[in-house]
Design a protein around this motif. Structure first.
Motif, short mmCIF file in Angstrom:
data_model
loop_
_atom_site.label_atom_id
_atom_site.label_comp_id
_atom_site.label_asym_id
_atom_site.label_seq_id
_atom_site.Cartn_x
_atom_site.Cartn_y
_atom_site.Cartn_z
N ASN A 1 0.88 -1.18 0.00
CA ASN A 1 0.00 0.00 0.00
C ASN A 1 0.91 1.22 0.00
O ASN A 1 1.52 1.54 1.01
CB ASN A 1 -0.89 -0.03 1.25
N LYS B 1 0.06 4.23 -0.18
CA LYS B 1 -0.61 5.41 0.40
C LYS B 1 -0.46 6.61 -0.54
O LYS B 1 -0.33 6.43 -1.75
CB LYS B 1 -0.04 5.72 1.79
N HIS C 1 -9.23 0.69 5.14
CA HIS C 1 -7.94 0.98 5.78
C HIS C 1 -8.17 1.89 6.98
O HIS C 1 -9.04 2.77 6.95
CB HIS C 1 -6.99 1.63 4.77
N GLU D 1 -4.93 -5.23 10.66
CA GLU D 1 -3.91 -4.19 10.85
C GLU D 1 -4.18 -3.45 12.16
O GLU D 1 -4.99 -2.52 12.20
CB GLU D 1 -3.97 -3.19 9.69
N ALA E 1 0.15 -0.38 15.22
CA ALA E 1 1.35 -0.93 14.56
C ALA E 1 1.57 -0.33 13.17
O ALA E 1 2.60 -0.59 12.54
CB ALA E 1 1.24 -2.45 14.46
N ILE E 2 0.62 0.47 12.68
CA ILE E 2 0.72 0.98 11.31
C ILE E 2 1.61 2.22 11.28
O ILE E 2 1.31 3.23 11.92
CB ILE E 2 -0.67 1.33 10.74
N GLY E 3 2.72 2.09 10.56
CA GLY E 3 3.61 3.22 10.37
C GLY E 3 4.33 3.66 11.63
O GLY E 3 4.92 4.74 11.68
N GLY F 1 -0.90 -6.59 8.80
CA GLY F 1 -0.30 -5.32 8.40
C GLY F 1 0.07 -4.51 9.63
O GLY F 1 -0.68 -4.43 10.60
N GLY F 2 1.24 -3.90 9.59
CA GLY F 2 1.69 -3.07 10.70
C GLY F 2 3.19 -3.21 10.85
O GLY F 2 3.68 -4.13 11.50
N VAL G 1 5.54 -4.25 8.88
CA VAL G 1 6.22 -5.45 8.39
C VAL G 1 7.46 -5.05 7.61
O VAL G 1 7.45 -4.08 6.84
CB VAL G 1 5.28 -6.28 7.47
N LEU H 1 -0.06 -6.91 4.36
CA LEU H 1 -0.32 -5.63 3.71
C LEU H 1 0.75 -4.69 4.26
O LEU H 1 0.84 -4.48 5.47
CB LEU H 1 -1.74 -5.14 4.03
N VAL H 2 1.55 -4.17 3.36
CA VAL H 2 2.77 -3.47 3.75
C VAL H 2 2.69 -2.01 3.34
O VAL H 2 2.37 -1.71 2.18
CB VAL H 2 4.00 -4.12 3.06
N GLY H 3 2.99 -1.11 4.24
CA GLY H 3 3.01 0.32 3.91
C GLY H 3 4.43 0.77 3.62
O GLY H 3 4.95 0.65 2.51
N GLY H 4 5.10 1.31 4.64
CA GLY H 4 6.41 1.94 4.47
C GLY H 4 7.42 1.10 3.71
O GLY H 4 8.09 1.60 2.79
#
Ligand code: PEP
Length: 251
Positions: free
Chosen positions: A9, A11, A95, A167, A171-173, A211-212, A214, A232-235
Motif C-alpha cells: 500500500n 498510500k 484501511h 492491521e 502498529a501501522i507506520g 499489516g503493521g 512489516v 499488507l505493507v506500507g512503508g
C-alpha cells in the motif's frame, strides 16, 4: 492450502514516473516467484501507467479505495469500474486511515465491499483495533463489530474474492510490529468469527494478511504462524528492494 498474498500500500506517495520506476525495479527482484500473490497499490493518478508497466509480470495491481456508484455526480470519487478499466484487479477497503481520518463507518464499508465485488474487483478488507481499544480489553469486540457489520451479506462465492487484512492501528507506520503471537491470536480470533458467521468452508479458505510495520527482518517469523496468510505493507513497500525482501522471506 491458502496461497500467501503480499500487497504494498503506497498510500499518498509517488508521482507517475516514480511509481513506474518502482515497479520496473521490483519486477526482476520477484520474477519467477509463484508461491506468493504479489500486489502493488499506487495512487489513482499512477494506476494507468503502472498497470502498463506491470503487463506480463507476476505482479498485480490494486487501488487504495473505491466508491459505491459506477458513475455520476459524486465529485472526487472513483468507481470500481474505472479501476478495472485501468488494470486493477484489487481495491483496499476499510484501511484504518480511511476509517479514522476520513470517518468511514462499518455500514458504508459494507456498501463499498458489495459494490466493488459486484463490479468484479477483488477486495482487501482491513480491520484492526486502536491502541486504547487493545489496552481497554476491547480488541475482540472491535474485530467482531468490524467483521459482523463490514462483511454482512457476503455469499460464499463473494468470499472467494475477499482477503481480510488485520492491521492493528497502533502498529501501522509506527515501527511497532505486533509480535507473531499477537498477530496469530488476532488472526485466529478473526477466522473463528468468519466461521461462526459464514461457516467453516469460508473460514478455512479466507486469507488473512497481517499489516503493521512489516519488514524483511520480521516477515519470516510472522508468516510462520498458521493463521497469517500474507501481509499488507506500507512503508517497506515504497522501495522495491525492501518490498522484495518481504516477498522473498515469505516465498
Ligand atoms: C499500511 O499502510 O497498511 C501499513 C501496514 O503501513 P506500515 O507497513 O508502514 O505500518
Amino acid at each position: 492450502m491458502r496461497k500467501t498474498i503480499i500487497a504494498g500500500n503506497w498510500k499518498m506517495n509517488k508521482l507517475v514516473a516514480e511509481s513506474v520506476a518502482t515497479v520496473e525495479a521490483l519486477k526482476p527482484l520477484v520474477a519467477g516467484v509463484d508461491t506468493v500473490e504479489i500486489v502493488v497499490c499506487p495512487v489513482f493518478t499512477s494506476l494507468y501507467a503502472t498497470g502498463q508497466a506491470l503487463a506480463g509480470s507476476n505482479i498485480q495491481m490494486g487501488a487504495q479505495n473505491s466508491y459505491v456508484k459506477a458513475e455520476g455526480a459524486y465529485t472526487g470519487e472513483i468507481a470500481p469500474q474505472m479501476l478495472l478499466d485501468v488494470g486493477c484487479q484489487w481495491t483496499i477497503l476499510g484501511h484504518s486511515e480511511r476509517r479514522h481520518i476520513l470517518g468511514e463507518t462499518d455500514a458504508f464499508l459494507n456498501e463499498k465491499l458489495h459494490f466493488a465485488l459486484n463490479a468484479g474487483l477483488k477486495v482487501m478488507f482491513c480491520i484492526g483495533e486502536l491502541l486504547e481499544e487493545r489496552e481497554g480489553g476491547q480488541m475482540e469486540a472491535v474485530l467482531t463489530r468490524q467483521i459482523t457489520e463490514g462483511t454482512k451479506g457476503l455469499t460464499e462465492a463473494q468470499w472467494e474474492q475477499v482477503v481480510i487484512a488485520y492491521e492493528p492501528v497502533w502498529a501501522i507506520g509506527t515501527g511497532k510490529t505486533a509480535s507473531p503471537e499477537q498477530a496469530e491470536e488476532a488472526h485466529a480470533f478473526t477466522r473463528g468469527l468468519v466461521c461462526n458467521l459464514f461457516g467453516a468452508a469460508v473460514a478455512d479458505a479466507v486469507r488473512i494478511q497481517y499489516g503493521g510495520s512489516v519488514k524483511g527482518e520480521n516477515a519470516a517469523e510472522l508468516i510462520a504462524k498458521p493463521n497469517v496468510d500474507g501481509f499488507l505493507v506500507g512503508g517497506a513497500a515504497l522501495k522495491a528492494d525492501s518490498f522484495a525482501a518481504i516477498v522473498r522471506a515469505a516465498a
